[in-house]
Enzyme design. Structure first.
Site, PDB file in Angstrom:
ATOM      1  N   HIS A  32      27.851  48.384  37.642  1.00  0.00           N
ATOM      2  CA  HIS A  32      28.130  49.808  37.869  1.00  0.00           C
ATOM      3  C   HIS A  32      29.221  50.238  36.888  1.00  0.00           C
ATOM      4  CE1 HIS A  32      31.661  48.259  39.905  1.00  0.00           C
ATOM      5  NE2 HIS A  32      30.896  47.562  40.732  1.00  0.00           N
ATOM      6  N   GLU A  33      29.681  51.479  37.032  1.00  0.00           N
ATOM      7  CA  GLU A  33      30.655  52.027  36.068  1.00  0.00           C
ATOM      8  C   GLU A  33      31.931  51.177  35.970  1.00  0.00           C
ATOM      9  OE1 GLU A  33      28.837  53.770  38.118  1.00  0.00           O
ATOM     10  OE2 GLU A  33      28.405  55.781  37.343  1.00  0.00           O
ATOM     11  N   HIS A  35      32.088  47.894  36.020  1.00  0.00           N
ATOM     12  CA  HIS A  35      31.802  46.828  35.037  1.00  0.00           C
ATOM     13  C   HIS A  35      31.727  47.412  33.629  1.00  0.00           C
ATOM     14  CE1 HIS A  35      29.800  45.139  38.783  1.00  0.00           C
ATOM     15  NE2 HIS A  35      30.647  44.190  38.466  1.00  0.00           N
ATOM     16  N   ASP A 148      39.914  44.382  42.681  1.00  0.00           N
ATOM     17  CA  ASP A 148      40.050  43.048  43.281  1.00  0.00           C
ATOM     18  C   ASP A 148      41.456  42.537  42.986  1.00  0.00           C
ATOM     19  OD1 ASP A 148      37.258  42.827  44.165  1.00  0.00           O
ATOM     20  OD2 ASP A 148      36.822  42.840  42.030  1.00  0.00           O
ATOM     21  N   SER A 183      31.833  49.797  43.743  1.00  0.00           N
ATOM     22  CA  SER A 183      31.618  48.413  44.174  1.00  0.00           C
ATOM     23  C   SER A 183      30.123  48.182  44.280  1.00  0.00           C
ATOM     24  CB  SER A 183      32.273  48.204  45.545  1.00  0.00           C
ATOM     25  OG  SER A 183      31.734  47.065  46.177  1.00  0.00           O
ATOM     26  N   ARG A 185      28.770  46.622  46.460  1.00  0.00           N
ATOM     27  CA  ARG A 185      28.416  46.703  47.889  1.00  0.00           C
ATOM     28  C   ARG A 185      28.282  48.144  48.375  1.00  0.00           C
ATOM     29  NH1 ARG A 185      31.745  41.784  48.080  1.00  0.00           N
ATOM     30  NH2 ARG A 185      30.437  40.082  48.817  1.00  0.00           N
TER      31      ARG A 185
END
Ligand code: PAF
Length: 279
Positions: A32-33, A35, A148, A183, A185
């Site tokens: 996603h953005e 990364h 994180d 995330s 998730r």
């Protein structure tokens, strides 16, 4: 972009590239953005960028979401095409973990607090896979997201204790417009869930705002927790304020501090954090 599935393939691809600095972005896919921003940072600061996609079984507990963790390789490859990545390392489990492999890397203090208290073994799995990946890729710099936060502290300490000649770069958390941290998730969340999920970020912002006048950690935490408790459909796992540089407990805000939390929304576990000095 070259795709390498084995260690010799990856080492050959790196050997055949001309570069002065290798930037590495380890991921578990479902890109996603957040990364993309890590890859862009890596591409700005290095002339060779390696991304890995490996869903590391060792960092999931027996009742966690390893089997349902989002896997979307076609979409990941599409994203990676124009991202600035030169090589994708895409190993199968048995490339990373050989049979009979009994090696362990543990940082017991950092691994047993905050998320580690609720996810026993999680950070041992992260430390082990990154040790292997760093040894395979041999990067000059590796990129991780601030979302994180505890993981970034663990990695910096690990690199320090093991004398790795490697720079760890922590990039800002990328958020959706409403503030929800990006995330993999988040894909599990319905629109209704998203509203509840935002309670964690709102509580973090409340703590940061309040910390400008109140330096008492217990009070800041109590008020943030009370806010989260008032939002339906959210189960708070933890909310704490710790010293930013090493996550040690504090009673008063003197040095730079970080507020961190984890919540469950409809069975999905979400984490977020904010530096109390962030604007
Ligand atoms: O942050 C992640 O996605 C994972 O913990 C990492 C660093 C790729 C290790 O598996």
């Amino acid at each position: 972009m070259i795709i390498a599935k084995t260690v010799p393939e990856l080492r050959l691809a790196i050997k055949q590239s001309t570069f002065r600095s290798l930037g590495f972005v380890p991921t578990m896919g479902a890109l996603h953005e957040g990364h993309i921003s890590l890859i862009q940072h890596a591409a700005q600061e290095n002339d060779l960028v390696v991304v890995s996609i490996f869903i590391n079984p060792k960092q999931f507990g027996p009742h966690e979401d390893y089997y349902k963790y989002p896997r979307d390789l076609d979409n990941d490859l599409e994203i990676l095409k124009n991202s600035g990545a030169h090589i994708l390392f895409l190993p199968e489990d048995d490339v990373i973990y050989q049979s009979g492999d009994e090696v362990e890397i543990r940082l017991p203090q950092i691994s047993s607090i905050l998320c580690g208290k609720f996810r026993p073994g999680h950070f041992d799995g992260v430390a082990l896979v990154l040790t292997k990946l760093f040894n395979i890729v041999a990067p000059n710099k590796a990129y991780f997201g601030q979302k994180d936060y505890q993981q970034t502290i663990l990695i910096k300490k690990m690199v320090d204790y093991l004398f790795w000649n490697l720079e760890i770069i922590v990039c800002p958390t990328i958020r959706d417009e409403d503030g929800l941290a990006k995330s993999s998730r988040n894909r599990y969340l319905s629109n209704e869930d998203r509203k509840s999920a935002l309670s964690l970020y709102t509580a973090l912002c409340l703590a940061r705002e309040k910390s400008k006048t109140c330096k008492d950690v217990e009070q800041l935490v109590r008020e943030a927790k009370a806010y989260i408790a008032s939002v339906p459909n959210v189960v708070l796992e933890y909310f704490e304020i710790r010293r930013a540089k090493d996550l040690k407990s504090i009673n008063f805000l003197k040095e730079e501090a970080v507020a961190l939390g984890a919540v469950y929304v409809n069975g999905t576990r979400l984490i977020d954090n904010i530096l109390l000095t962030e604007s």
